[in-house]
Write a protein that holds these residues in place. Structure first.
Motif, PDB file in Angstrom:
ATOM      1  N   ASN A 213      41.584 -18.438  57.088  1.00  0.00           N
ATOM      2  CA  ASN A 213      42.408 -19.595  57.434  1.00  0.00           C
ATOM      3  C   ASN A 213      43.565 -19.752  56.455  1.00  0.00           C
ATOM      4  N   ASP A 214      43.826 -18.750  55.613  1.00  0.00           N
ATOM      5  CA  ASP A 214      44.893 -18.783  54.596  1.00  0.00           C
ATOM      6  C   ASP A 214      44.727 -19.934  53.611  1.00  0.00           C
ATOM      7  N   PHE A 215      43.500 -20.379  53.381  1.00  0.00           N
ATOM      8  CA  PHE A 215      43.188 -21.440  52.409  1.00  0.00           C
ATOM      9  C   PHE A 215      43.942 -22.731  52.697  1.00  0.00           C
ATOM     10  N   ARG A 216      44.201 -22.994  53.982  1.00  0.00           N
ATOM     11  CA  ARG A 216      44.873 -24.250  54.354  1.00  0.00           C
ATOM     12  C   ARG A 216      43.839 -25.354  54.430  1.00  0.00           C
ATOM     13  N   GLU A 217      44.175 -26.525  53.886  1.00  0.00           N
ATOM     14  CA  GLU A 217      43.278 -27.677  53.936  1.00  0.00           C
ATOM     15  C   GLU A 217      44.073 -28.924  54.267  1.00  0.00           C
ATOM     16  N   GLY A 218      43.495 -29.790  55.063  1.00  0.00           N
ATOM     17  CA  GLY A 218      44.091 -31.088  55.337  1.00  0.00           C
ATOM     18  C   GLY A 218      45.326 -31.043  56.217  1.00  0.00           C
ATOM     19  N   CYS A 219      45.503 -30.022  57.034  1.00  0.00           N
ATOM     20  CA  CYS A 219      46.642 -29.959  57.936  1.00  0.00           C
ATOM     21  C   CYS A 219      46.158 -29.536  59.318  1.00  0.00           C
ATOM     22  N   ARG A 220      47.027 -29.699  60.299  1.00  0.00           N
ATOM     23  CA  ARG A 220      46.640 -29.359  61.664  1.00  0.00           C
ATOM     24  C   ARG A 220      46.680 -27.843  61.848  1.00  0.00           C
ATOM     25  N   PRO A 221      45.754 -27.291  62.617  1.00  0.00           N
ATOM     26  CA  PRO A 221      45.776 -25.854  62.847  1.00  0.00           C
ATOM     27  C   PRO A 221      46.975 -25.438  63.687  1.00  0.00           C
ATOM     28  N   MET A 222      47.426 -24.209  63.449  1.00  0.00           N
ATOM     29  CA  MET A 222      48.570 -23.697  64.205  1.00  0.00           C
ATOM     30  C   MET A 222      48.133 -23.418  65.638  1.00  0.00           C
ATOM     31  N   ALA A 223      49.077 -23.621  66.586  1.00  0.00           N
ATOM     32  CA  ALA A 223      48.792 -23.306  67.981  1.00  0.00           C
ATOM     33  C   ALA A 223      48.620 -21.797  68.121  1.00  0.00           C
ATOM     34  N   LYS A 224      47.704 -21.382  68.995  1.00  0.00           N
ATOM     35  CA  LYS A 224      47.377 -19.970  69.070  1.00  0.00           C
ATOM     36  C   LYS A 224      48.131 -19.237  70.169  1.00  0.00           C
ATOM     37  N   ASN A 225      48.439 -19.909  71.273  1.00  0.00           N
ATOM     38  CA  ASN A 225      48.905 -19.200  72.452  1.00  0.00           C
ATOM     39  C   ASN A 225      50.404 -19.313  72.707  1.00  0.00           C
ATOM     40  N   THR A 226      51.089 -20.179  72.033  1.00  0.00           N
ATOM     41  CA  THR A 226      52.504 -20.371  72.348  1.00  0.00           C
ATOM     42  C   THR A 226      53.353 -19.275  71.723  1.00  0.00           C
ATOM     43  N   LYS A 227      54.473 -19.009  72.318  1.00  0.00           N
ATOM     44  CA  LYS A 227      55.381 -17.973  71.828  1.00  0.00           C
ATOM     45  C   LYS A 227      55.952 -18.368  70.468  1.00  0.00           C
ATOM     46  N   LYS A 228      56.200 -19.662  70.324  1.00  0.00           N
ATOM     47  CA  LYS A 228      56.756 -20.181  69.065  1.00  0.00           C
ATOM     48  C   LYS A 228      55.781 -19.927  67.905  1.00  0.00           C
ATOM     49  N   ALA A 229      54.492 -20.182  68.161  1.00  0.00           N
ATOM     50  CA  ALA A 229      53.479 -19.966  67.128  1.00  0.00           C
ATOM     51  C   ALA A 229      53.356 -18.480  66.804  1.00  0.00           C
ATOM     52  N   TYR A 230      53.453 -17.634  67.820  1.00  0.00           N
ATOM     53  CA  TYR A 230      53.377 -16.191  67.599  1.00  0.00           C
ATOM     54  C   TYR A 230      54.517 -15.719  66.705  1.00  0.00           C
ATOM     55  N   GLU A 231      55.732 -16.209  66.989  1.00  0.00           N
ATOM     56  CA  GLU A 231      56.901 -15.824  66.175  1.00  0.00           C
ATOM     57  C   GLU A 231      56.765 -16.347  64.750  1.00  0.00           C
ATOM     58  N   ALA A 232      56.196 -17.539  64.598  1.00  0.00           N
ATOM     59  CA  ALA A 232      56.014 -18.101  63.258  1.00  0.00           C
ATOM     60  C   ALA A 232      55.032 -17.252  62.449  1.00  0.00           C
ATOM     61  N   ARG A 233      53.961 -16.819  63.098  1.00  0.00           N
ATOM     62  CA  ARG A 233      52.999 -15.971  62.408  1.00  0.00           C
ATOM     63  C   ARG A 233      53.603 -14.620  62.029  1.00  0.00           C
ATOM     64  N   GLN A 234      54.406 -14.063  62.937  1.00  0.00           N
ATOM     65  CA  GLN A 234      55.056 -12.783  62.650  1.00  0.00           C
ATOM     66  C   GLN A 234      56.004 -12.909  61.459  1.00  0.00           C
ATOM     67  N   ALA A 235      56.776 -14.004  61.447  1.00  0.00           N
ATOM     68  CA  ALA A 235      57.727 -14.224  60.347  1.00  0.00           C
ATOM     69  C   ALA A 235      56.985 -14.410  59.029  1.00  0.00           C
ATOM     70  N   LYS A 236      55.889 -15.144  59.088  1.00  0.00           N
ATOM     71  CA  LYS A 236      55.103 -15.370  57.879  1.00  0.00           C
ATOM     72  C   LYS A 236      54.523 -14.052  57.361  1.00  0.00           C
ATOM     73  N   ARG A 237      54.025 -13.222  58.299  1.00  0.00           N
ATOM     74  CA  ARG A 237      53.457 -11.935  57.911  1.00  0.00           C
ATOM     75  C   ARG A 237      54.528 -11.002  57.353  1.00  0.00           C
ATOM     76  N   ASP A 238      55.682 -10.980  57.978  1.00  0.00           N
ATOM     77  CA  ASP A 238      56.783 -10.144  57.479  1.00  0.00           C
ATOM     78  C   ASP A 238      57.243 -10.588  56.101  1.00  0.00           C
ATOM     79  N   GLY A 239      57.233 -11.889  55.866  1.00  0.00           N
ATOM     80  CA  GLY A 239      57.604 -12.409  54.543  1.00  0.00           C
ATOM     81  C   GLY A 239      56.634 -11.963  53.475  1.00  0.00           C
ATOM     82  N   LYS A 240      55.337 -11.951  53.813  1.00  0.00           N
ATOM     83  CA  LYS A 240      54.333 -11.491  52.870  1.00  0.00           C
ATOM     84  C   LYS A 240      54.492 -10.016  52.561  1.00  0.00           C
TER      85      LYS A 240
END
Length: 108
Positions: free
Chosen positions: A76-103
């Motif tokens: 869960n990337d050690f996230r606490e006290g926040c809302r979970p990311m949406a799993k199926n939307t295109k926007k959420a997919y792009e956000a995860r890709q950007a986050k992964r590319d940044g890492k």
């Protein structure tokens, strides 16, 4: 009387009882020490010449009450006290890709 069958009938005194720490029947009553874990010594008894014994009592053989939670938090990337990311939307997919590319760029 020989060492064999007739002398086995005379064995009725117990030398070992249950250990308070490891639960095995290895606590020597007269020596007042566990042959398996070394109780009442503060450190657990372990030797590198006995690989199987190390495997039997290493991390992962018990309940792992805390480490199970760490594994879940890691996914869960050690996230606490926040809302979970949406799993199926295109926007959420792009956000995860950007986050992964940044890492990946930081590690290069």
């Amino acid at each position: 009387m020989g060492k064999g069958t007739p002398s086995f009938g005379k064995r009725h005194n117990k030398t070992h009882r249950l250990c308070l720490r490891c639960g095995r029947r290895s606590f020597h009553i007269q020596h007042n020490k566990c042959a398996s874990c070394g109780y009442p010594a503060a450190r657990m008894r372990k030797y590198h010449w006995s690989h199987k014994a190390l495997r039997r009592r290493t991390t992962g053989t018990g309940r792992m009450r805390y480490l199970k939670q760490v594994r879940i938090k890691f996914h869960n990337d050690f996230r606490e006290g926040c809302r979970p990311m949406a799993k199926n939307t295109k926007k959420a997919y792009e956000a995860r890709q950007a986050k992964r590319d940044g890492k990946q760029k930081k590690s290069d």
